[in-house]
Design a protein around this motif. Structure first.
Motif, PDB file in Angstrom:
ATOM      1  N   ASN B 201      44.023  53.612  53.085  1.00 26.76           N
ATOM      2  CA  ASN B 201      44.439  52.632  52.076  1.00 26.76           C
ATOM      3  C   ASN B 201      43.592  51.364  52.173  1.00 26.76           C
ATOM      4  OD1 ASN B 201      46.285  50.031  51.754  1.00 26.76           O
ATOM      5  ND2 ASN B 201      46.969  51.535  50.262  1.00 26.76           N
ATOM      6  N   PHE B 202      43.348  50.899  53.396  1.00 26.23           N
ATOM      7  CA  PHE B 202      42.506  49.717  53.599  1.00 26.23           C
ATOM      8  C   PHE B 202      41.069  49.997  53.157  1.00 26.23           C
ATOM      9  CE2 PHE B 202      39.484  47.995  56.831  1.00 26.23           C
ATOM     10  CZ  PHE B 202      39.410  46.711  56.341  1.00 26.23           C
ATOM     11  N   MET B 203      40.540  51.178  53.539  1.00 25.02           N
ATOM     12  CA  MET B 203      39.138  51.502  53.262  1.00 25.02           C
ATOM     13  C   MET B 203      38.834  51.651  51.769  1.00 25.02           C
ATOM     14  SD  MET B 203      38.323  54.245  56.261  1.00 25.02           S
ATOM     15  CE  MET B 203      36.631  54.487  55.727  1.00 25.02           C
ATOM     16  N   ILE B 204      39.733  52.313  51.031  1.00 22.44           N
ATOM     17  CA  ILE B 204      39.433  52.541  49.606  1.00 22.44           C
ATOM     18  C   ILE B 204      39.314  51.218  48.851  1.00 22.44           C
ATOM     19  CG2 ILE B 204      40.358  54.889  49.408  1.00 22.44           C
ATOM     20  CD1 ILE B 204      42.928  53.665  48.267  1.00 22.44           C
ATOM     21  N   GLY B 205      40.064  50.199  49.282  1.00 21.39           N
ATOM     22  CA  GLY B 205      39.970  48.887  48.632  1.00 21.39           C
ATOM     23  C   GLY B 205      38.601  48.268  48.838  1.00 21.39           C
ATOM     24  N   VAL B 206      38.078  48.404  50.069  1.00 20.93           N
ATOM     25  CA  VAL B 206      36.758  47.837  50.370  1.00 20.93           C
ATOM     26  C   VAL B 206      35.691  48.563  49.552  1.00 20.93           C
ATOM     27  CG1 VAL B 206      35.076  47.404  52.195  1.00 20.93           C
ATOM     28  CG2 VAL B 206      37.511  47.174  52.687  1.00 20.93           C
ATOM     29  N   THR B 207      35.754  49.910  49.533  1.00 19.39           N
ATOM     30  CA  THR B 207      34.776  50.694  48.777  1.00 19.39           C
ATOM     31  C   THR B 207      34.826  50.339  47.291  1.00 19.39           C
ATOM     32  OG1 THR B 207      35.286  52.478  50.309  1.00 19.39           O
ATOM     33  CG2 THR B 207      33.880  53.023  48.453  1.00 19.39           C
ATOM     34  N   ALA B 208      36.043  50.258  46.743  1.00 16.35           N
ATOM     35  CA  ALA B 208      36.174  49.983  45.305  1.00 16.35           C
ATOM     36  C   ALA B 208      35.712  48.578  44.975  1.00 16.35           C
ATOM     37  CB  ALA B 208      37.625  50.187  44.869  1.00 16.35           C
ATOM     38  N   ALA B 209      36.003  47.611  45.852  1.00 16.63           N
ATOM     39  CA  ALA B 209      35.592  46.234  45.588  1.00 16.63           C
ATOM     40  C   ALA B 209      34.074  46.129  45.508  1.00 16.63           C
ATOM     41  CB  ALA B 209      36.141  45.296  46.660  1.00 16.63           C
ATOM     42  N   ALA B 210      33.369  46.942  46.341  1.00 16.18           N
ATOM     43  CA  ALA B 210      31.911  46.889  46.340  1.00 16.18           C
ATOM     44  C   ALA B 210      31.334  47.331  45.000  1.00 16.18           C
ATOM     45  CB  ALA B 210      31.351  47.753  47.468  1.00 16.18           C
ATOM     46  N   SER B 211      32.034  48.246  44.305  1.00 17.76           N
ATOM     47  CA  SER B 211      31.486  48.716  43.029  1.00 17.76           C
ATOM     48  C   SER B 211      32.151  48.046  41.831  1.00 17.76           C
ATOM     49  CB  SER B 211      31.627  50.245  42.921  1.00 17.76           C
ATOM     50  OG  SER B 211      32.982  50.601  43.006  1.00 17.76           O
ATOM     51  N   ALA B 212      33.241  47.298  42.073  1.00 14.19           N
ATOM     52  CA  ALA B 212      33.985  46.709  40.958  1.00 14.19           C
ATOM     53  C   ALA B 212      33.134  45.727  40.147  1.00 14.19           C
ATOM     54  CB  ALA B 212      35.234  46.001  41.480  1.00 14.19           C
ATOM     55  N   GLY B 213      32.258  44.993  40.855  1.00 10.15           N
ATOM     56  CA  GLY B 213      31.412  44.018  40.174  1.00 10.15           C
ATOM     57  C   GLY B 213      30.561  44.657  39.089  1.00 10.15           C
ATOM     58  N   VAL B 214      30.042  45.862  39.399  1.00 11.60           N
ATOM     59  CA  VAL B 214      29.187  46.570  38.446  1.00 11.60           C
ATOM     60  C   VAL B 214      29.983  46.933  37.188  1.00 11.60           C
ATOM     61  CG1 VAL B 214      27.744  48.605  38.098  1.00 11.60           C
ATOM     62  CG2 VAL B 214      27.773  47.471  40.323  1.00 11.60           C
ATOM     63  N   TYR B 215      31.201  47.440  37.376  1.00 13.62           N
ATOM     64  CA  TYR B 215      32.035  47.816  36.232  1.00 13.62           C
ATOM     65  C   TYR B 215      32.420  46.585  35.422  1.00 13.62           C
ATOM     66  CZ  TYR B 215      32.448  52.474  38.205  1.00 13.62           C
ATOM     67  OH  TYR B 215      32.175  53.727  38.661  1.00 13.62           O
ATOM     68  N   PHE B 216      32.707  45.498  36.131  1.00 16.35           N
ATOM     69  CA  PHE B 216      33.089  44.254  35.452  1.00 16.35           C
ATOM     70  C   PHE B 216      31.926  43.740  34.599  1.00 16.35           C
ATOM     71  CE2 PHE B 216      34.289  39.854  34.938  1.00 16.35           C
ATOM     72  CZ  PHE B 216      35.656  39.946  34.767  1.00 16.35           C
ATOM     73  N   ALA B 217      30.720  43.740  35.184  1.00 17.29           N
ATOM     74  CA  ALA B 217      29.549  43.233  34.470  1.00 17.29           C
ATOM     75  C   ALA B 217      29.237  44.093  33.247  1.00 17.29           C
ATOM     76  CB  ALA B 217      28.349  43.207  35.416  1.00 17.29           C
ATOM     77  N   ARG B 218      29.562  45.381  33.322  1.00 14.90           N
ATOM     78  CA  ARG B 218      29.304  46.292  32.204  1.00 14.90           C
ATOM     79  C   ARG B 218      30.333  46.118  31.092  1.00 14.90           C
ATOM     80  NH1 ARG B 218      29.172  52.153  34.358  1.00 14.90           N
ATOM     81  NH2 ARG B 218      27.983  51.485  36.163  1.00 14.90           N
ATOM     82  N   GLY B 219      31.377  45.329  31.358  1.00 18.05           N
ATOM     83  CA  GLY B 219      32.416  45.126  30.356  1.00 18.05           C
ATOM     84  C   GLY B 219      33.438  46.247  30.322  1.00 18.05           C
ATOM     85  N   ASP B 220      33.525  47.025  31.394  1.00 14.02           N
ATOM     86  CA  ASP B 220      34.469  48.151  31.429  1.00 14.02           C
ATOM     87  C   ASP B 220      35.879  47.735  31.842  1.00 14.02           C
ATOM     88  OD1 ASP B 220      32.287  49.596  30.776  1.00 14.02           O
ATOM     89  OD2 ASP B 220      32.135  50.736  32.638  1.00 14.02           O
ATOM     90  N   VAL B 221      35.981  46.523  32.425  1.00 14.73           N
ATOM     91  CA  VAL B 221      37.294  46.049  32.847  1.00 14.73           C
ATOM     92  C   VAL B 221      37.881  45.228  31.692  1.00 14.73           C
ATOM     93  CG1 VAL B 221      38.580  44.726  34.577  1.00 14.73           C
ATOM     94  CG2 VAL B 221      36.553  46.013  35.256  1.00 14.73           C
ATOM     95  N   HIS B 222      38.665  45.908  30.830  1.00 17.56           N
ATOM     96  CA  HIS B 222      39.243  45.218  29.685  1.00 17.56           C
ATOM     97  C   HIS B 222      40.539  44.535  30.122  1.00 17.56           C
ATOM     98  CE1 HIS B 222      40.720  44.254  25.765  1.00 17.56           C
ATOM     99  NE2 HIS B 222      39.608  44.700  25.212  1.00 17.56           N
ATOM    100  N   PRO B 223      40.624  43.200  29.920  1.00 15.67           N
ATOM    101  CA  PRO B 223      41.799  42.484  30.461  1.00 15.67           C
ATOM    102  C   PRO B 223      43.132  43.041  29.962  1.00 15.67           C
ATOM    103  CG  PRO B 223      40.488  41.071  29.010  1.00 15.67           C
ATOM    104  CD  PRO B 223      39.674  42.284  29.282  1.00 15.67           C
ATOM    105  N   LEU B 224      43.200  43.472  28.696  1.00 12.37           N
ATOM    106  CA  LEU B 224      44.483  43.946  28.169  1.00 12.37           C
ATOM    107  C   LEU B 224      44.922  45.272  28.783  1.00 12.37           C
ATOM    108  CD1 LEU B 224      44.287  42.977  24.398  1.00 12.37           C
ATOM    109  CD2 LEU B 224      45.681  41.960  26.193  1.00 12.37           C
ATOM    110  N   VAL B 225      43.955  46.042  29.309  1.00 13.19           N
ATOM    111  CA  VAL B 225      44.310  47.283  29.994  1.00 13.19           C
ATOM    112  C   VAL B 225      44.476  47.011  31.483  1.00 13.19           C
ATOM    113  CG1 VAL B 225      43.636  49.677  30.424  1.00 13.19           C
ATOM    114  CG2 VAL B 225      42.938  48.565  28.305  1.00 13.19           C
TER     115      VAL B 225
END
Lengths: 144, 275
Positions: B201-225
């Motif tokens: 549980n601890f590890m998956i958060g670290v792994t996901a956080a490392a790639s989250a920036g890329v998804y955010f910059a691509r506009g894939d993180v839609h605030p309403l979803v």
């Protein structure tokens, strides 16, 4: 026969992560609560500014309707005056930052214990996290 | 619709926190198939969900000494290197075979776990000098058993190799590898199941956080979803982390095996459907 557990406990106390554990735990808790509150405020603003229909029309999000809030600067720029979607994004960005806080405080706690092997390992993981943030933030050209 | 996303996210958070998984397996199909959202927003939301599952439960797990930070961080190095390998060999390997191979591996693991169904605690495990060198040891108070449980890891090299594979898999296919991480710690390193799921549980958060920036910059993180997903999963993970402490290790394993089997079948089917 000497068991492995005995062998390890002879060298190191079983209290592995020392006194930093409650600190890391509390930091995480406050970080998560704060990010959730910011996200909730964003949803509240949406309710006030657009009304309940904003929540009903949510399935109508379609691919062409993209968000322009793709960087930290864009999100911060829309916070004054508060744009509901930017406030929600700020909450989500705070959430994304929480694992980095955990890893960072773990590095500090290993340094306080003078466990240099783990200071090195944790610093490597922290650097990888920062590299990920940098690629996302457009500082380093990333793969699309 | 907003409340449908919220409700589904609470469920994903409870399950993910107990089993050490990110819940992307639930979130992505639910958002795309049931709610007909574009796939990119579903994937963006699932990355946020993984971090929310991890951070929402981590405070309790770290406080209760269930998460072993040393094991998690050291293995995270293997996962990160695997993810880098995966990203650099993408395009060279066929996703079709990847899905099949990993599906079969997971199916095999489900059978391997059946043999351990009745095992509450791993007990004394073979001595591993690398585990001693890396201080892969710890102790937690088991609420279900009402006793302190000291434990130590074995099989660091096979466990690390599985983590590397898990990293390759998530680097290539973008799927969270919580399942693989739990398996590596439970089967190869023979940690208590609760330590395996909460460290995963601890590890998956670290792994996901490392790639989250890329998804955010691509506009894939839609605030309403992402906003209802984040809030729902956070509250679900908080509840899940309260429940998990009370459960027996064998119960968690019993919940884990069907999930493993369903995902394995899903991956094999997906591999066969791909051209």
């Amino acid at each position: 026969m000497r068991t492995q557990l005995d062998a390890i406990q002879a060298v190191a106390p079983s209290d592995d992560d020392g006194m930093m554990r409650p600190v890391v735990s509390a930091l995480l808790r406050y970080g998560v609560v704060f990010s959730a509150l910011v996200t909730l405020v964003g949803l509240g603003l949406l309710l006030v500014q657009v009304g309940p229909k904003a929540f009903v029309s949510m399935p109508s999000i379609r691919a062409p309707e993209t968000t322009d809030l793709t960087s930290l600067r864009a999100v911060l720029g829309e916070l004054v005056p508060p744009e509901p979607e930017a406030v929600m994004d700020a909450g989500i960005l705070l959430l994304i930052a929480t694992p980095a806080v955990t890893v960072g405080t773990a590095a500090i706690s290993f340094a306080l214990e003078k466990d240099w092997l783990y200071v090195g390992i944790t610093t490597f993981v922290f650097a990888m996290l920062m590299l990920g943030f940098a690629i996302g933030g457009g500082i380093v050209p990333g793969k699309s | 619709m907003f409340f449908a996303i919220l409700f589904m996210s609470v469920a994903a958070g409870v399950g993910g926190a107990i089993l050490g998984l990110g819940g992307g397996i639930i979130i992505v199909p639910a958002l795309t198939l049931l709610l007909h959202l574009p796939i990119r927003y579903a994937i963006g939301a699932s990355i946020v969900a993984v971090i929310a599952t991890s951070s929402g439960a981590a405070a309790a797990y770290i406080r209760d000494r269930l998460t072993n930070l040393r094991i998690g961080i050291a293995l995270e190095v293997m996962t990160t290197l695997g993810a880098l390998t995966g990203a650099s060999i993408a395009g060279w390997v066929s996703p079709r075979w990847l899905y099949m191979v990993f599906g079969l591996l997971l199916a095999y693991s489900a059978f391997a776990l059946l043999g351990r169904l009745k095992m509450e605690l791993p007990g004394e495990v073979p001595y591993d000098p690398l585990a001693a060198r890396l201080r892969f040891t710890g102790e937690y108070y088991d609420q279900a058993l009402g006793q302190r449980v000291p434990y130590t890891a074995t099989g660091v090299i096979p466990g690390g190799a599985m983590m590397y594979l898990a990293g390759i898999f998530s680097g290539l296919l973008g799927i969270g590898s919580g399942l693989f991480k739990v398996l590596a710690m439970d089967v190869a390193m023979r940690l208590p199941m609760k330590v395996s799921t909460s460290t995963s549980n601890f590890m998956i958060g670290v792994t996901a956080a490392a790639s989250a920036g890329v998804y955010f910059a691509r506009g894939d993180v839609h605030p309403l979803v992402a906003a209802p997903v984040a809030l729902g999963v956070l509250s679900g993970a908080w509840v899940g982390s309260r429940i998990m402490g009370q459960l027996r290790n064998t119960t968690i394993r019993k919940l884990f095996i069907p999930v493993l089997a369903v995902v394995a079948v899903g991956m094999i089917v997906r591999g066969m459907q791909l051209p």
